[in-house]
Scaffold this motif. Structure first.
Motif, PDB file in Angstrom:
ATOM      1  N   THR A 250       0.833  -1.206   0.000  1.00  0.00           N
ATOM      2  CA  THR A 250       0.000   0.000   0.000  1.00  0.00           C
ATOM      3  C   THR A 250       0.870   1.259   0.000  1.00  0.00           C
ATOM      4  O   THR A 250       0.598   2.219  -0.731  1.00  0.00           O
ATOM      5  N   ARG A 251       1.908   1.251   0.816  1.00  0.00           N
ATOM      6  CA  ARG A 251       2.818   2.403   0.886  1.00  0.00           C
ATOM      7  C   ARG A 251       3.461   2.648  -0.482  1.00  0.00           C
ATOM      8  O   ARG A 251       3.542   3.786  -0.953  1.00  0.00           O
ATOM      9  N   GLN A 252       3.897   1.583  -1.146  1.00  0.00           N
ATOM     10  CA  GLN A 252       4.519   1.725  -2.457  1.00  0.00           C
ATOM     11  C   GLN A 252       3.511   2.211  -3.495  1.00  0.00           C
ATOM     12  O   GLN A 252       3.833   3.039  -4.357  1.00  0.00           O
ATOM     13  N   ALA A 253       2.280   1.715  -3.419  1.00  0.00           N
ATOM     14  CA  ALA A 253       1.245   2.147  -4.362  1.00  0.00           C
ATOM     15  C   ALA A 253       0.941   3.628  -4.195  1.00  0.00           C
ATOM     16  O   ALA A 253       0.757   4.360  -5.190  1.00  0.00           O
ATOM     17  N   LEU A 254       0.890   4.113  -2.965  1.00  0.00           N
ATOM     18  CA  LEU A 254       0.659   5.536  -2.717  1.00  0.00           C
ATOM     19  C   LEU A 254       1.814   6.370  -3.259  1.00  0.00           C
ATOM     20  O   LEU A 254       1.600   7.438  -3.853  1.00  0.00           O
ATOM     21  N   HIS A 255       3.013   5.902  -3.050  1.00  0.00           N
ATOM     22  CA  HIS A 255       4.187   6.608  -3.558  1.00  0.00           C
ATOM     23  C   HIS A 255       4.155   6.696  -5.082  1.00  0.00           C
ATOM     24  O   HIS A 255       4.356   7.774  -5.668  1.00  0.00           O
ATOM     25  N   GLU A 256       3.887   5.577  -5.754  1.00  0.00           N
ATOM     26  CA  GLU A 256       3.866   5.566  -7.214  1.00  0.00           C
ATOM     27  C   GLU A 256       2.745   6.446  -7.749  1.00  0.00           C
ATOM     28  O   GLU A 256       2.918   7.139  -8.762  1.00  0.00           O
TER      29      GLU A 256
ATOM     30  N   THR B 226      -2.588  16.809  -4.727  1.00  0.00           N
ATOM     31  CA  THR B 226      -3.203  16.836  -3.397  1.00  0.00           C
ATOM     32  C   THR B 226      -3.206  15.433  -2.791  1.00  0.00           C
ATOM     33  O   THR B 226      -3.139  14.426  -3.513  1.00  0.00           O
ATOM     34  N   VAL B 227      -3.311  15.393  -1.484  1.00  0.00           N
ATOM     35  CA  VAL B 227      -3.413  14.113  -0.781  1.00  0.00           C
ATOM     36  C   VAL B 227      -4.672  13.379  -1.221  1.00  0.00           C
ATOM     37  O   VAL B 227      -4.669  12.155  -1.407  1.00  0.00           O
ATOM     38  N   GLU B 228      -5.772  14.127  -1.386  1.00  0.00           N
ATOM     39  CA  GLU B 228      -7.026  13.500  -1.802  1.00  0.00           C
ATOM     40  C   GLU B 228      -6.880  12.828  -3.163  1.00  0.00           C
ATOM     41  O   GLU B 228      -7.396  11.718  -3.369  1.00  0.00           O
ATOM     42  N   ALA B 229      -6.176  13.474  -4.088  1.00  0.00           N
ATOM     43  CA  ALA B 229      -5.994  12.890  -5.418  1.00  0.00           C
ATOM     44  C   ALA B 229      -5.171  11.607  -5.347  1.00  0.00           C
ATOM     45  O   ALA B 229      -5.466  10.631  -6.045  1.00  0.00           O
ATOM     46  N   ILE B 230      -4.147  11.622  -4.509  1.00  0.00           N
ATOM     47  CA  ILE B 230      -3.309  10.427  -4.351  1.00  0.00           C
ATOM     48  C   ILE B 230      -4.127   9.285  -3.772  1.00  0.00           C
ATOM     49  O   ILE B 230      -4.070   8.139  -4.252  1.00  0.00           O
ATOM     50  N   ALA B 231      -4.916   9.586  -2.736  1.00  0.00           N
ATOM     51  CA  ALA B 231      -5.745   8.556  -2.097  1.00  0.00           C
ATOM     52  C   ALA B 231      -6.772   8.002  -3.081  1.00  0.00           C
ATOM     53  O   ALA B 231      -6.974   6.780  -3.170  1.00  0.00           O
ATOM     54  N   ASP B 232      -7.401   8.892  -3.844  1.00  0.00           N
ATOM     55  CA  ASP B 232      -8.408   8.453  -4.812  1.00  0.00           C
ATOM     56  C   ASP B 232      -7.778   7.572  -5.891  1.00  0.00           C
ATOM     57  O   ASP B 232      -8.354   6.555  -6.289  1.00  0.00           O
TER      58      ASP B 232
ATOM     59  N   LYS C  37       1.895  15.122   1.019  1.00  0.00           N
ATOM     60  CA  LYS C  37       2.162  14.675  -0.351  1.00  0.00           C
ATOM     61  C   LYS C  37       3.657  14.593  -0.632  1.00  0.00           C
ATOM     62  O   LYS C  37       4.110  13.714  -1.376  1.00  0.00           O
ATOM     63  N   GLU C  38       4.441  15.511  -0.063  1.00  0.00           N
ATOM     64  CA  GLU C  38       5.885  15.467  -0.267  1.00  0.00           C
ATOM     65  C   GLU C  38       6.484  14.205   0.342  1.00  0.00           C
ATOM     66  O   GLU C  38       7.403  13.590  -0.227  1.00  0.00           O
ATOM     67  N   ASP C  39       5.977  13.829   1.485  1.00  0.00           N
ATOM     68  CA  ASP C  39       6.435  12.609   2.146  1.00  0.00           C
ATOM     69  C   ASP C  39       6.206  11.401   1.236  1.00  0.00           C
ATOM     70  O   ASP C  39       7.062  10.511   1.126  1.00  0.00           O
ATOM     71  N   ALA C  40       5.053  11.370   0.573  1.00  0.00           N
ATOM     72  CA  ALA C  40       4.746  10.271  -0.351  1.00  0.00           C
ATOM     73  C   ALA C  40       5.648  10.318  -1.579  1.00  0.00           C
ATOM     74  O   ALA C  40       6.109   9.278  -2.066  1.00  0.00           O
ATOM     75  N   LEU C  41       5.896  11.505  -2.088  1.00  0.00           N
ATOM     76  CA  LEU C  41       6.726  11.649  -3.284  1.00  0.00           C
ATOM     77  C   LEU C  41       8.138  11.119  -3.072  1.00  0.00           C
ATOM     78  O   LEU C  41       8.717  10.477  -3.963  1.00  0.00           O
ATOM     79  N   PHE C  42       8.713  11.365  -1.899  1.00  0.00           N
ATOM     80  CA  PHE C  42      10.112  11.029  -1.664  1.00  0.00           C
ATOM     81  C   PHE C  42      10.300   9.714  -0.906  1.00  0.00           C
ATOM     82  O   PHE C  42      11.403   9.435  -0.437  1.00  0.00           O
ATOM     83  N   HIS C  43       9.248   8.928  -0.831  1.00  0.00           N
ATOM     84  CA  HIS C  43       9.359   7.622  -0.168  1.00  0.00           C
ATOM     85  C   HIS C  43      10.405   6.745  -0.846  1.00  0.00           C
ATOM     86  O   HIS C  43      11.165   6.031  -0.179  1.00  0.00           O
ATOM     87  N   GLY C  44      10.481   6.785  -2.168  1.00  0.00           N
ATOM     88  CA  GLY C  44      11.446   5.963  -2.890  1.00  0.00           C
ATOM     89  C   GLY C  44      12.876   6.288  -2.512  1.00  0.00           C
ATOM     90  O   GLY C  44      13.715   5.390  -2.364  1.00  0.00           O
TER      91      GLY C  44
END
Length: 205
Positions: A22-28, A43-49, A65-72
């Motif tokens: 799930t974490r990887q899917a959100l990041h991608e 937006t966070v909402e767009a990523i979640a959707d 959202k930045e946290d999700a972007l740089f997870h990789g």
């Protein structure tokens, strides 16, 4: 009675694997949407959707959202640090860093397309630089701690050399990627990184 677990010792269980997926899917999804919409409209909402989860679920994995972007970046750094930690204790810090990088990129093979895409995104949108800088600051601290463990503190009580080595090492990897993106067909990224690290490490051997 509780049924005995069938998971091998030391390997993540089903729940951990699902969370990692799930974490990887959100990041991608964050990277793809940043390309489609631009980082400012992401937006966070767009990523979640896009991932098919709730806003609350997103918040269980990432702060923003930045946290999700740089997870990789964080994931790759943790793997790289593990390889540094596994190097022989007799190696100098720079030799250990360089050998760990060679091993890491050698196993990686071709660069992950998501990684390349994210880097090109950053080059087109300097507004993300501040968030990336925070991510790299965490990486530097972790790498610096590994270098300090190899050097000991007696000769450098202020910890200048570990911090310098960690900063130069990460800067070298960023330069390597920049050079490779400018000339992607002329050589493999691993070869470019090896050359840059050799140049940067002349004063650290």
């Amino acid at each position: 009675m509780t049924a005995p677990t069938t998971e091998p010792a030391g390997e993540p269980g089903l729940r951990e694997r699902k969370k990692a997926a799930t974490r990887q899917a959100l990041h991608e999804a964050a990277v793809r949407l940043a390309l489609e919409l631009g980082p400012d409209r992401l937006t966070v909402e767009a990523i979640a959707d896009r991932t098919g989860v709730s806003r609350r679920t997103f918040s269980n994995y990432f702060a923003n959202k930045e946290d999700a972007l740089f997870h990789g970046d964080r994931t790759r750094t943790r793997l790289l640090i593990e390889k540094v930690r596994a190097r022989p204790a007799a190696e100098t810090p720079w030799a250990a860093l360089s050998a760990a990088a060679a091993d890491f990129y050698g196993q990686l093979g071709d660069l992950n397309p998501e990684w390349v895409t994210q880097t090109r995104l950053l080059r087109r949108h300097p507004s993300l630089a501040a968030a990336q800088a925070q991510t790299f600051a965490v990486m530097e601290r972790e790498l610096s701690a590994e270098v300090a463990a190899r050097l000991g503190s007696a000769a450098d009580p202020l910890g200048v050399r570990p911090k310098l080595l960690a900063a130069v090492f990460l800067a070298s990897l960023r330069v390597s990627l920049t050079v490779w993106l400018e000339h992607p067909t002329e050589s493999a990224y691993a070869d470019v990184a090896r050359r840059v690290l050799a140049e940067a490490g002349r004063g650290f051997e």
